[in-house]
Design an enzyme around this catalytic site. Structure first.
Site, PDB file in Angstrom:
ATOM      1  CG  HIS A  46     -49.457 -45.394  27.061  1.00  0.00           C
ATOM      2  ND1 HIS A  46     -49.909 -46.689  27.118  1.00  0.00           N
ATOM      3  CD2 HIS A  46     -48.622 -45.347  26.001  1.00  0.00           C
ATOM      4  CE1 HIS A  46     -49.363 -47.387  26.133  1.00  0.00           C
ATOM      5  NE2 HIS A  46     -48.575 -46.594  25.433  1.00  0.00           N
ATOM      6  CG  ASP A  62     -48.692 -46.791  21.179  1.00  0.00           C
ATOM      7  OD1 ASP A  62     -48.705 -47.182  22.358  1.00  0.00           O
ATOM      8  OD2 ASP A  62     -47.641 -46.516  20.575  1.00  0.00           O
ATOM      9  CG  ASP A  79     -44.779 -47.334  25.502  1.00  0.00           C
ATOM     10  OD1 ASP A  79     -43.668 -46.909  25.841  1.00  0.00           O
ATOM     11  OD2 ASP A  79     -45.365 -46.927  24.487  1.00  0.00           O
ATOM     12  CG  HIS A 132     -47.307 -51.639  22.987  1.00  0.00           C
ATOM     13  ND1 HIS A 132     -48.078 -51.600  24.118  1.00  0.00           N
ATOM     14  CD2 HIS A 132     -47.004 -50.348  22.704  1.00  0.00           C
ATOM     15  CE1 HIS A 132     -48.229 -50.353  24.514  1.00  0.00           C
ATOM     16  NE2 HIS A 132     -47.584 -49.566  23.661  1.00  0.00           N
TER      17      HIS A 132
END
Length: 1022
Positions: free
Chosen positions: A577, A262, A372, A260
């Site tokens: 997000h 970001d 997330d 993951h």
């Protein structure tokens, strides 16, 4: 098996084994101390610093100054490039040779002009393999370049991870040398570590734990770290243990590599590009050595970055996608916030993402992947289904502060009844390490035992990138079928969900939104980003509508396909997000606001061109309406002398007309009363405004109803102390409600600004504190059923929360909030823990509190946080967190909200339409005085909203229109158009034509049937 009697002292045997592999204790004689053999210094090490992120070609041409291990460099966000020359000793023939590289920054190894390996100490990647088994024909003299960034895996927070970055932090290279790596020791260490963890995790109540204890103790007895000939027999003990199999009914864990990343968070967008490169090239290296390894990877934007910045790496990724090892997932442009983007933005996330994956990899994603994000809209299941997706994976609801979500595998039913199979990995993480605790937690936490016997385990370092390691793969490979543990298989999302679908007959169903009981502050933090998002969504909507109409009227008009895609992708990127929620550092906010500025600038230019093509080139004022209903409202124009003036104009549905000032049925009246309060009325509403700007009365004339509660005031600004437990930008806690303080100090009392006619308005100023003030204009327009509050706040607070309250004369157990393509209800009471956990909720352009035949709606132009408790409607305005952005929301803010009392239901009172009107301005254009009023589209039923008009992606002679049912009703509607329409077809949200569903086109238009909250997309061939 055990040749000597073994004392049953669990502690001593366990600790003996732990010390045998410790990297702290007894490393002079234990196994860990033998992991590395001989070492050899580098021939030379040079470096140079760059404040910017530059290409390898540019870096390799620089002058490298001599560098010593231990030297510091920086500051934060700079890049230190190293030139490494090395010579492997001839005596290391047949040995595994590594470059050992330990630093506190993230690094990329470049060899022969290509990126070959990411190195990150925090991600347990500190060595680059030069040779698995050194041969004479291999190069012994090598030159490498290492690009090291001055930030860690999680940025450079000063004192804690989420603290604002330390701009002056220095970094260093702590170790750089050639070493012999003892692979046999590493394999044996993995065996020991797994067995020790089995002992610890199974505990004293499990026989299998004691079997592991005695096995690992005997391994210590057998193994002589100084004698490699003992390793084989020692390993055979572990192998025998791991090969003792489970029964048929044991839970199966589907292991998938994951990383993951970001797209921006505690680091800027630009650094994410390099994080992707470092992480993904490391994944490719692992795939070369582990053909069974499967890696899942989301976010088309990140693939697009890698394609542009690392084309060689992207080609390798394409190759492994074909092999089925590197699996694109999710189908969206970024992993967007699940609450705040509009419905059309969510559609575009999938449209851009799925089309990119299809163009680059020849496939569409079958699963939505959003592990997330801070909550999930009830319209997502329908949007997923419309994009060819029937499966959903996340885990964020495991973060709930109050209530434990009752399922891990279930059907999620959306607002319209659409269902998708949904899986929350029971390990409650998307960055596991393949350890025993991960496997057991995955099995034990499964809340659907007996219903679902398969679960996902996502392994790899995440958030800041890093991804899987060889050690994680080695752990999982040993544990494919070991008694006492769940079965493990390297898998893929498709295999997992196929199995869950087969076994779905017993699954439960969760209906409605997936509300995260945490991070409620993200509905409000970084207000300028939220305002930019709303305004840019509206601007791009209007550009597409105007350009589509221009194209339909003039086939020579150049629809701005490429530019619109560029602007949409920027907008979608900012919906990541940690960006639109405001949970990012200051650098990211600056990037985001710059992108909004670009969208506004370029979008306004495109709109000007399109409107120019629609109107004839005259000198009279015209007005363009992008909304699918006629509007009659007051707008600002210029008089003959070029000065600002007001006009009450009519604008046709999705069309244009000349500005013709009309007279209102009842002009606005403004009266200053003896006590200093102001009485305003327009024949629909009458309000009394106190000297401090609060509403003493808001009266709906037609129904003789007062909207404001007895002995209360509307438009009451209130301040709260806002100190969460940890996640500063993210969280507002329930206890903040106990700190309510009204804003009472009047700097300038209410005074009249506009004395009536088409518009009445008053202005006032309040002091929040010695640092912050509010100035507000309260506006009543002729023919308008709501009062507007145009607000300026100069905001310089710390850990405070500003809201505005409207206590109203309505009694209802539920309030209604607009969401994407519809609305939903939430309780106004706090009966249960599920109710009071929603003390702060999200909504879009409006919220409404209604009882039978009367209600009050609260509208806004850029806010998302709401609270309705009992009869008090509250709009959240501004927060002041200090981490990870030290200056979050400091400065001057402008926003507008409105209050609208109404008779009947909010549907019958046209609350939804008026919320659109507040947000979507009528656009002034130039035309000739004889321009004929023209409407391109209209819809026969108010329940149906024509949300989108755009050119079709793959058909230059076609338009796509998207409509949705907004009232929650089953209805038949007619879409009428004056455009030259040949034929019409249903299509999905990816604009794939449904050849089984032609649409009947008659002279009266297109007749369509809708179920509640249904989204319908049509392909119109012109």
């Amino acid at each position: 098996m055990f040749h000597q009697p073994v004392l049953k002292n669990r502690r001593t045997l366990l600790e003996r084994a732990e010390k045998f592999v410790s990297d702290i204790y007894f490393t002079d004689c234990n196994l860990r101390g033998r992991l590395y053999g001989d070492s050899f210094p580098l021939e030379s090490l040079g470096s140079f610093l760059s404040p910017k992120r530059i290409t390898f070609t540019e870096a390799s041409e620089q002058i490298f100054a001599p560098h010593k291990v231990g030297d510091t460099f920086g500051p934060t966000w700079w890049t230190c490039w190293f030139k490494v020359t090395l010579k492997i000793p001839e005596s290391w023939r047949g040995k595994e040779v590594h470059l050992l590289w330990e630093s506190d920054g993230e690094s990329m190894v470049w060899r022969d002009g290509q990126p070959v390996q990411g190195l990150t100490k925090d991600g347990e990647k500190t060595s680059y393999i030069l040779s698995d088994c050194l041969k004479d024909e291999e190069p012994h003299s090598v030159t490498l370049y290492i690009e090291m960034v001055c930030n860690g895996l999680f940025g450079a927070g000063q004192g804690s991870m989420i603290a604002p970055p330390d701009p002056n932090r220095k970094f260093s290279l702590q170790r750089a040398e050639l070493v012999v790596f003892n692979r046999a020791v590493r394999e044996l260490l993995t065996d020991f570590e797994l067995l020790i963890d089995i002992v610890k995790e199974l505990g004293e109540g499990e026989q299998r734990g004691f079997q592991a204890l005695f096995t690992v103790n005997e391994m210590v007895n057998l193994c002589d770290p100084s004698d490699p000939s003992t390793f084989s027999k020692t390993r055979s003990l572990a192998k025998n243990f791991f090969s003792q199999r489970n029964g048929e009914s044991q839970h199966t864990v589907h292991a998938m590599g994951h990383c993951h990343i970001d797209s921006a968070w505690l680091w800027p967008y630009e650094e994410t590009i390099r994080k992707c490169g470092r992480s993904w090239v490391t994944v490719i290296r692992l795939m070369e050595k582990n053909p069974e390894f499967v890696f899942t990877c989301s976010q088309a934007q990140q693939f697009h970055w890698v394609k542009n910045w690392y084309p060689g790496l992207f080609s390798q990724i394409q190759n492994y996608v074909k092999k089925g090892q590197f699996i694109p997932v999710g189908g969206t442009w970024v992993e967007m916030d699940g609450n705040l983007p509009s419905g059309e933005s969510m559609v575009r996330q999938f449209l851009e993402g799925q089309r990119f994956f299809n163009q680059e990899f020849g496939m569409y994603c079958k699963e939505f992947w959003l592990p997330d994000t801070f909550g999930y809209s009830a319209q997502l299941p329908q949007i997923m289904q419309g994009c060819g997706i029937s499966n959903f994976l996340t885990q964020k609801l495991s973060w709930n502060l109050v209530n434990t979500f009752p399922h891990n595998t279930f059907f999620w039913e959306g607002l319209d009844g659409s269902k998708v199979v949904t899986h929350f990995p029971p390990g409650n993480s998307y960055e596991m390490k393949g350890k025993i605790e991960d496997l057991l937690r995955t099995m034990k936490n499964n809340k659907d035992k007996g219903r679902a016997n398969h679960s996902a385990l996502l392994f790899g370092f995440g958030d800041g990138g890093g991804g899987p390691t060889q050690l994680m793969l080695d752990r999982l490979n040993r544990l494919t079928n070991t008694d006492g543990l769940p079965k493990v298989q390297m898998s893929s999302p498709d295999k997992l969900f196929s199995q869950l679908q087969v076994d779905s007959s017993l699954l439960c169903t969760w209906t409605g939104e997936l509300f995260l009981e945490l991070h409620n502050g993200t509905y409000t933090t970084l207000a300028q980003i939220k305002k930019g998002n709303r305004q840019c969504e509206i601007l791009l909507h209007d550009v597409e509508v105007a350009s589509s109409l221009a194209l339909s009227r003039d086939r020579t008009f150049q629809y701005p396909v490429e530019k619109l895609q560029e602007l949409w992708r920027l907008l979608l990127l900012n919906q990541f997000h940690d960006v639109i929620p405001g949970s990012c550092i200051e650098m990211v906010e600056k990037d985001a606001l710059r992108y909004y500025k670009d969208i506004r600038s370029d979008g306004t230019a495109l709109l000007h061109v399109a409107c120019g093509a629609l109107g004839s080139k005259g000198t009279s004022a015209g007005v363009f309406n992008s909304l699918p209903w006629e509007r009659h409202e007051v707008i600002q124009v210029q008089d003959g002398a070029g000065k600002p003036d007001l006009a009450l104009v009519r604008a046709p549905s999705v069309g244009l007309s000349v500005v013709k000032d009309t007279e209102p049925m009842t002009p606005v009246s403004v009266t200053v009363q003896a006590d200093g309060s102001v009485l305003m009325g327009n024949g629909i509403l009458q309000t009394v405004i106190n000297k401090d700007g609060t509403l003493a009365s808001l009266y709906l004339i037609t129904s003789n109803r007062e909207a404001i509660s007895d002995s209360c005031h509307g438009n009451q600004f209130v301040m709260f102390t806002d100190v969460p437990l940890y996640w500063d930008a993210w969280d507002v806690m329930d206890y903040h409600l106990q700190t309510r303080k009204p804003v009472l100090e009047v700097v300038q009392p209410v005074h009249v600004v506009s004395s009536g006619g088409l518009r009445g308005s008053v202005s006032f100023t309040l002091r929040i504190s010695d640092k912050s003030v509010i100035t507000q204009d309260i506006i009543m327009d002729a023919m308008c059923p709501y009062i507007k509050f145009e607000t300026e706040v100069k905001w310089k607070e710390s850990h405070k929360f500003l809201k505005v309250e409207f206590p109203v004369r309505v009694h209802s157990p539920n309030a209604t909030y607009e969401i994407q393509f519809g609305h939903l209800q939430r309780p106004t009471h706090r009966n249960t823990s599920w109710d009071w956990a929603r003390f702060e909720v999200w909504g879009h352009k409006w919220a409404d509190l209604s009882e039978h035949n009367f209600g009050v709606a609260l509208l806004n132009d850029c806010k998302y946080g709401y609270s309705v408790h009992k009869n008090t409607m509250t709009l959240s305005l501004l927060r002041a967190p200090k981490a990870p952005h030290a200056n979050a929301d400091m400065g001057t803010h402008h926003f507008t909200y409105a209050v609208m009392p109404h008779t009947g239901s909010f549907q019958d009172a046209s609350v939804i339409r008026y919320s659109y009107n507040l947000n979507f301005p009528l656009r002034l254009i130039q035309c000739t005085p004889d321009t004929v009023t023209w409407s391109a589209f209209s819809v026969s039923t108010e329940a149906i909203i024509l949300e989108t008009i755009k050119r079709a992606e793959d058909h230059s002679g076609a338009l796509v229109v998207r409509l949705y049912e907004s009232h929650g009703s089953s209805v038949t509607a007619t879409l009428s158009t004056t455009l030259p329409l040949k034929e019409a077809w249903h299509c999905d949200l990816l604009e794939r034509q449904d050849h089984t569903q032609p649409v009947s086109v008659s002279s009266g238009g297109i007749t369509l049937s809708f179920s509640p909250f249904q989204i319908v997309s049509l392909l119109l061939i012109m």
